[in-house]
Design a protein around this motif. Structure first.
Motif: not given
Length: 60
Positions: A13-34
């Motif tokens: 709930d406290r994640w910023t747009d930058a945090d979500w962008s970092d998350y999406r980039q990590r997943v796109e790079d093959g890192e598992r979601s969790c």
């Protein structure tokens, strides 16, 4: 849940747009979601600890 709750899923709930962008980039790079969620939350905790430490060490 309180705003001080840093556990999953409350912390999302406290994640910023930058945090979500970092998350999406990590997943796109093959890192598992969790693992990506853990990495972002770990970065946020470390940043908060560093800010708290800097405030405590600042001259009064």
């Amino acid at each position: 849940m309180t705003t001080d709750d840093t556990s999953f899923p409350a912390a999302l709930d406290r994640w910023t747009d930058a945090d979500w962008s970092d998350y999406r980039q990590r997943v796109e790079d093959g890192e598992r979601s969790c693992a990506a969620i853990d990495a972002v939350n770990r970065r946020l905790r470390q940043t908060a600890q560093e800010e708290t430490r800097a405030r405590a060490e600042a001259p009064q």
